[in-house]
Write an enzyme that holds these catalytic residues in place. Sequence first.
Site, mmCIF file in Angstrom:
data_model
loop_
_atom_site.group_PDB
_atom_site.id
_atom_site.type_symbol
_atom_site.label_atom_id
_atom_site.label_comp_id
_atom_site.label_asym_id
_atom_site.label_seq_id
_atom_site.Cartn_x
_atom_site.Cartn_y
_atom_site.Cartn_z
ATOM 1 N N SER A 100 0.889 -1.355 0.061
ATOM 2 C CA SER A 100 -0.210 0.304 0.178
ATOM 3 C C SER A 100 0.856 1.122 -0.132
ATOM 4 C CB SER A 100 -0.677 0.407 0.813
ATOM 5 O OG SER A 100 -2.050 0.529 1.407
ATOM 6 N N ASP A 242 -2.612 5.804 -4.724
ATOM 7 C CA ASP A 242 -1.731 5.580 -3.760
ATOM 8 C C ASP A 242 -1.594 3.899 -4.897
ATOM 9 O OD1 ASP A 242 -3.875 4.003 -3.172
ATOM 10 O OD2 ASP A 242 -3.332 3.781 -1.543
#
Length: 453
Positions: A100, A242
């Site tokens: 992430s 992201d």
Amino acid sequence: MRPIPSLKISISGVRGVIGESLTPTLLTRFAQAFGTYVGQRTVVIGRDPRTSGEMVKQAVIAGLLSSGCRIIDIGMCPVPTIQLLVRHHRANGGIAITASHNPAEWNALKFIGRDGFFLNTGEARELLDIYHQGEYTKVAGAEMREVAEVSGATDLHIQTILKELGPLPAGKRKLRVVIDACNGAGSLVGPKLLESLGAEVISINVTPNGLFPRPAEPLAENLGDLSAAVKEHRADLGFAQDMDADRLAIVSEQGVPIGEEYTLVLATLHVLSKTPGPVVANLSTTSALQEVVSRFGCPLFLSKIGEVNVTEEMQKHGAVIGGEGNGGVIYPRLNFARDSLVGMALVMHLLAETGQTITELLSTLPQFSMIKEKLVCPSDKIPTVLRMVRREFADYQLDLRDGVKVVLPNGWLLVRGSNTEPIIRVIAEAASETDAQQIVAGVYQRLRTCIDS
């Protein structure tokens, strides 16, 4: 400052630094544990473009095959695509290979249940028990099953969004949008979705090679290139994702980052204008969301932080939309997951249908300033720190569901331990940046002293 440990095992999964703590052996064992947990059934796997992704995937495949699972490998794709495909294939679980927002040297495994949701606390603890006990299901070579490489996962994701929302309504001109995918998983699908909606698209940082052109978190300080591109191309807005494309940040037509918090606010504004109903967000979401929800006479419910906590609360209350203030939009009619692609489609429809700019839409909403800080803190010391905060603010209204949230006369403060990193997060919101900074300053040194003592 203490160094951050290079391995984190928690109810949120396992993450670590490749070449240090996150080894092929550890990855294979976790995959074996998950294969044992799901019971020799079908598992969907996918990964983000990190340079370590292929190594991690092969270790995961080895562990799942050795425990008797059938694997559907959907390749490089966003995490919400994996969650969508778990449901589509009626699989018994999924593993998302992504760290992430962590730096490039990190990677991680996120575990998904058969319903497409991340494992809840009880389920995650059961998986961790299997991992720590080391008693994994093992099958002989003749009993090992196939690895099915399935293409078209991101195309299915786009089709799902278009089927529900449709293309943008025809206007005098196409909306022009810049997208910055951070060379992440969104590179493969974000521009294509926006074009399918009918927008004119300018893309930056959309080479999915695992090389980070900026820090992965789509925070305002990381979006300089996007802001410049929006102004250069006179775009209507800019989108930033992201690395695993579950979070979405927005830059206005003026090239100004509006803050991750307002992604959910704008998406909710659009959804409630069509389908009023309950809304769920986490405890650290901006108070501006309450204004939007109240405008439509709808209830807002707050949950603990973490996607699985939000989705469970959404199911409980039959929410029409929900999410987290870090740019995570959850729209159950499309994909019951934090999904930047869904967020982009909702905001684009809001702009097209209202004919207003991002700046004009924000001018109708209350403006709050939010400050987010973090301090390195050993995981075993977090309870001591939180007890200190409870003592210091005992005279105020407290919410103890997730760390300590303090309701103050001029705003609120939240102090909590991270589920994914050995850190303490400090979040404060107030009507002005000065007030928010003062709230953080009032507790920051006390936190540091407690951690160092």
